[in-house]
Design an enzyme around this catalytic site. Structure first.
Site, PDB file in Angstrom:
ATOM      1  N   THR A 182     118.835 -14.027 -67.227  1.00 14.51           N
ATOM      2  CA  THR A 182     119.235 -15.220 -66.476  1.00 14.51           C
ATOM      3  C   THR A 182     118.130 -16.262 -66.622  1.00 14.51           C
ATOM      4  OG1 THR A 182     118.100 -14.491 -64.504  1.00 14.51           O
ATOM      5  CG2 THR A 182     120.401 -13.868 -64.697  1.00 14.51           C
ATOM      6  N   TRP A 231     126.813 -28.477 -42.708  1.00 21.95           N
ATOM      7  CA  TRP A 231     126.607 -28.402 -44.148  1.00 21.95           C
ATOM      8  C   TRP A 231     127.352 -29.520 -44.865  1.00 21.95           C
ATOM      9  CZ3 TRP A 231     127.051 -22.502 -45.653  1.00 21.95           C
ATOM     10  CH2 TRP A 231     125.920 -21.847 -45.164  1.00 21.95           C
ATOM     11  N   LYS A 239     121.684 -29.543 -45.184  1.00 20.16           N
ATOM     12  CA  LYS A 239     122.060 -29.324 -43.785  1.00 20.16           C
ATOM     13  C   LYS A 239     121.678 -30.561 -42.987  1.00 20.16           C
ATOM     14  CE  LYS A 239     122.912 -24.914 -41.782  1.00 20.16           C
ATOM     15  NZ  LYS A 239     122.451 -23.652 -41.272  1.00 20.16           N
ATOM     16  N   GLU A 280     125.250 -12.372 -64.179  1.00 20.64           N
ATOM     17  CA  GLU A 280     125.343 -11.089 -63.466  1.00 20.64           C
ATOM     18  C   GLU A 280     126.776 -10.580 -63.342  1.00 20.64           C
ATOM     19  OE1 GLU A 280     123.517 -13.675 -62.636  1.00 20.64           O
ATOM     20  OE2 GLU A 280     121.634 -13.098 -61.693  1.00 20.64           O
TER      21      GLU A 280
HETATM   22  P1  AMP Z   1     124.413 -18.461 -65.076  1.00 17.42           P
HETATM   23  O1  AMP Z   1     124.106 -17.060 -64.715  1.00 17.42           O
HETATM   24  O2  AMP Z   1     123.283 -19.148 -65.770  1.00 17.42           O
HETATM   25  O3  AMP Z   1     125.680 -18.553 -65.835  1.00 17.42           O
HETATM   26  O4  AMP Z   1     124.617 -19.277 -63.733  1.00 17.42           O
HETATM   27  C1  AMP Z   1     125.531 -18.858 -62.762  1.00 17.42           C
HETATM   28  C2  AMP Z   1     125.663 -19.916 -61.711  1.00 17.42           C
HETATM   29  O5  AMP Z   1     126.231 -21.103 -62.249  1.00 17.42           O
HETATM   30  C3  AMP Z   1     126.574 -19.562 -60.571  1.00 17.42           C
HETATM   31  O6  AMP Z   1     125.948 -18.728 -59.632  1.00 17.42           O
HETATM   32  C4  AMP Z   1     126.930 -20.923 -60.003  1.00 17.42           C
HETATM   33  O7  AMP Z   1     125.919 -21.412 -59.172  1.00 17.42           O
HETATM   34  C5  AMP Z   1     126.992 -21.770 -61.249  1.00 17.42           C
HETATM   35  N1  AMP Z   1     128.378 -21.915 -61.698  1.00 17.42           N
HETATM   36  C6  AMP Z   1     129.024 -21.237 -62.645  1.00 17.42           C
HETATM   37  N2  AMP Z   1     130.296 -21.666 -62.777  1.00 17.42           N
HETATM   38  C7  AMP Z   1     130.466 -22.650 -61.871  1.00 17.42           C
HETATM   39  C8  AMP Z   1     131.551 -23.489 -61.500  1.00 17.42           C
HETATM   40  N3  AMP Z   1     132.724 -23.447 -62.112  1.00 17.42           N
HETATM   41  N4  AMP Z   1     131.340 -24.380 -60.495  1.00 17.42           N
HETATM   42  C9  AMP Z   1     130.152 -24.467 -59.851  1.00 17.42           C
HETATM   43  N5  AMP Z   1     129.094 -23.705 -60.176  1.00 17.42           N
HETATM   44  C10 AMP Z   1     129.243 -22.804 -61.165  1.00 17.42           C
END
Ligand code: AMP
Length: 541
Positions: free
Chosen positions: A186, A445, A440, A331
């Site tokens: 990640t 929120w 906040k 994840e």
């Molecule tokens: P990654 O592991 O780098 O793919 O990042 C995952 C994170 O990207 C998630 O926990 C979200 O915060 C964000 N994310 C992924 N898809 C979306 C989506 N369609 N809308 C908003 N946030 C997203």
């Protein structure tokens, strides 16, 4: 009593075997980073993956060893997915957009024994090699004539040389389906990157899950082009789902600019694609500028960051391409939810349907989810209550690779996503924020994502971010940071006025700042930690 069915372990090699046998003539087309287009079939890909497997065994790669890749979306990277995992080793895809220190950390942490890289990354790997002692051999993903005349890279050779020495006369071995298959770190914005180690079982189940019609929906009639890189969560599983369903696969290589993507989509008849919002925002502008239309593209999946509703609308109305909004994480392999209507929603008005589809979507089979409050109690599915999003399922991480992180799972086994969301009565989940980004104000929120989506629907706005800044009265208030479209102007007053009547009064940003560019992570997400640093000390009256 056990069932009496064959206990065939789920393994990714069975996917390429299936494609080679039943879709033998279906093509994989790649734009090569070293130039030119490469075209062959699933039968060829299977044979070359087996040649690679033989080469890896000759190099002493054993079950569980990590083999790194720094590579674009190409047929050779595809072969690595199957050749490495097929012998029981782990294909470790590395994101070249990370900072060099993060790359060094990741390669050393994973203890990669071999590293396969595209020609584009030669200068990068020459800097990495001296500080990555576990890598015994560096392999250039190209023909021998592309090898540099001189190089200090240990064991440097070309991929095509390695393969040419093998026959491909090799049978994929069988082993426990829980064997590790691939590894992806990640892109942590604050902590060191953490590795997610996928298994053959999780990968195969995920590939089946994303292929379902209400999920991403893949078919032998499709021509699939993953624009999401193969170094980012296995290109969302599409390099597995395409051969699993027999779809033609188009791999755009390093050519991620709109003109190159469009050209490949048109010449190869791409019907279905997938990528982060930034790609589609740029492509939309390119299509508008040239008054272009797509000949075959009908659907695309957008995720990784929130997809602005204005982008969905423009693709549907102007380009006749339906965007499926999806949510997931490294994840979660990554697919968690996809936005597809249910039967009871077909009678909604076009505006109501658009509102539903703008959400991140509903759980696909294989991922269960719930939202909980600060006390850990589950919140109602009313589309209003928001809380921490928890998920679980056979393709959700249980623990990180060699990085114990207590508290990542709840006591009863749910993974804490770090996202804050609502779920409505039809099961549609909507992300309002990363929990660290929540604003906040006076105890209430405010969703920064909603405000950002609204801001980019203004014609003069290219990109927008909303962060919380200190306020004496409300503790925090939203600050809007905007990048204007080239050649377009909008005043502070007009920008702030744009929110009036469109959101609750207390959600309206108190201030707006104009900048030339916003900071992004290696996977293209807004880097709000940096933005908060940039605007440290900023406060609103
Ligand atoms: P990654 O592991 O780098 O793919 O990042 C995952 C994170 O990207 C998630 O926990 C979200 O915060 C964000 N994310 C992924 N898809 C979306 C989506 N369609 N809308 C908003 N946030 C997203």
């Amino acid at each position: 009593m056990l069932g009496l069915m064959m206990a065939e372990p789920l393994r990714v090699a069975t996917i390429i075997e299936h494609a080679a046998k039943w879709h033998s003539a279906t093509e994989i087309v790649s734009r090569l980073p070293e130039g030119g287009i490469h075209r062959y079939t699933y039968a060829d890909a299977n044979r070359r993956s087996r040649q690679l497997a033989q080469a890896l065994l000759k190099l002493g790669i054993e079950n569980g060893d990590r083999v790194g890749t720094l590579a674009w979306n190409t047929h050779r990277h595809f072969e690595l997915y199957f050749g490495v995992a097929g012998i029981g080793a782990v294909c470790h895809t590395i994101n070249p957009r990370l900072f060099p220190e993060q790359l060094v950390y990741i390669i050393n942490h994973a203890e990669d024994r071999l590293l396969f890289f595209d020609l584009t990354f030669l200068p990068l790997v020459e800097r990495l090699a001296p500080v990555c002692p576990t890598v015994e051999k560096w392999v250039l993903l190209a023909r021998p004539e592309h090898l540099p005349a001189q190089s200090a890279l240990p064991g440097l050779c070309s991929y095509e040389e390695l393969l040419a020495a093998e026959t491909g006369d090799y049978a994929w071995p069988s082993f426990d389906e829980n064997t590790a298959c691939s590894l992806c770190y990640t892109s942590g914005t604050t902590d060191q990157p953490k590795g997610v180690l996928y298994s053959h079982r999780s990968t195969l189940l995920h590939a089946l899950g994303i292929s379902l019609p209400d999920s991403l929906g893949c078919s032998a009639l499709d021509v699939i082009m993953p624009v999401v890189p193969m170094f980012h969560v296995n290109a969302w599983g599409l390099p597995y789902a395409a051969p699993l369903t027999g779809a033609k696969l188009v791999l755009p290589g390093a050519g991620m600019d709109s003109a190159s993507l469009y050209e490949l989509m048109e010449t190869e008849g791409v019907t279905f694609s997938a990528g982060v919002p930034t790609i589609w925002l740029a492509l939309l502008q390119f299509m508008r500028d040239g008054q272009r239309q797509f000949r075959t593209l009908r659907r695309t999946v957008v995720g990784g960051s929130s997809c602005p509703p204005a982008l969905m609308r423009a693709f549907e109305d102007e380009l006749h391409v339906t965007i499926t909004h999806a949510w997931g994480m490294t994840e979660t392999s990554p697919l968690g939810t996809a936005g597809r209507l249910k039967a009871n929603q077909l009678s909604l008005s076009p505006e109501e349907k658009a509102d539903v589809l703008a959400k991140q979507g509903r759980a696909v089979f294989g991922v269960d989810m719930k939202i909980v409050g600060d006390d850990g109690q589950e919140l109602p599915h009313d589309g209003v209550a928001f809380g921490d999003l928890l998920v679980r399922g056979p393709w959700v991480v249980r623990e990180y690779f060699r990085t114990p992180t207590p508290g990542e799972l709840t006591a009863d086994g749910w993974f804490r996503t770090g996202d804050v969301a609502t779920i409505d009565a039809d099961g549609f989940m909507q992300i309002t924020d990363r929990s660290k980004d929540v604003i906040k104000s006076g105890g209430e929120w405010i969703s920064s994502i909603d405000l950002e989506n609204l801001a980019v629907s203004h014609p003069a706005v290219a990109e927008a971010a909303v962060i919380g800044v200190p306020s004496a009265r409300w503790s925090e208030r939203p600050l809007l940071v905007v990048v204007r479209r080239p050649g377009m102007d909008v005043s502070r007053e007009e920008m702030l006025g744009f929110f009036r009547g469109k959101v609750a009064k207390f959600w309206e940003p108190d201030a707006v700042e104009f900048v030339d560019a916003l900071p992004h992570t290696a996977t293209g997400k807004l880097l709000k930690t940096q933005l908060r640093k940039d605007f440290a000390g900023y406060s609103v009256a």
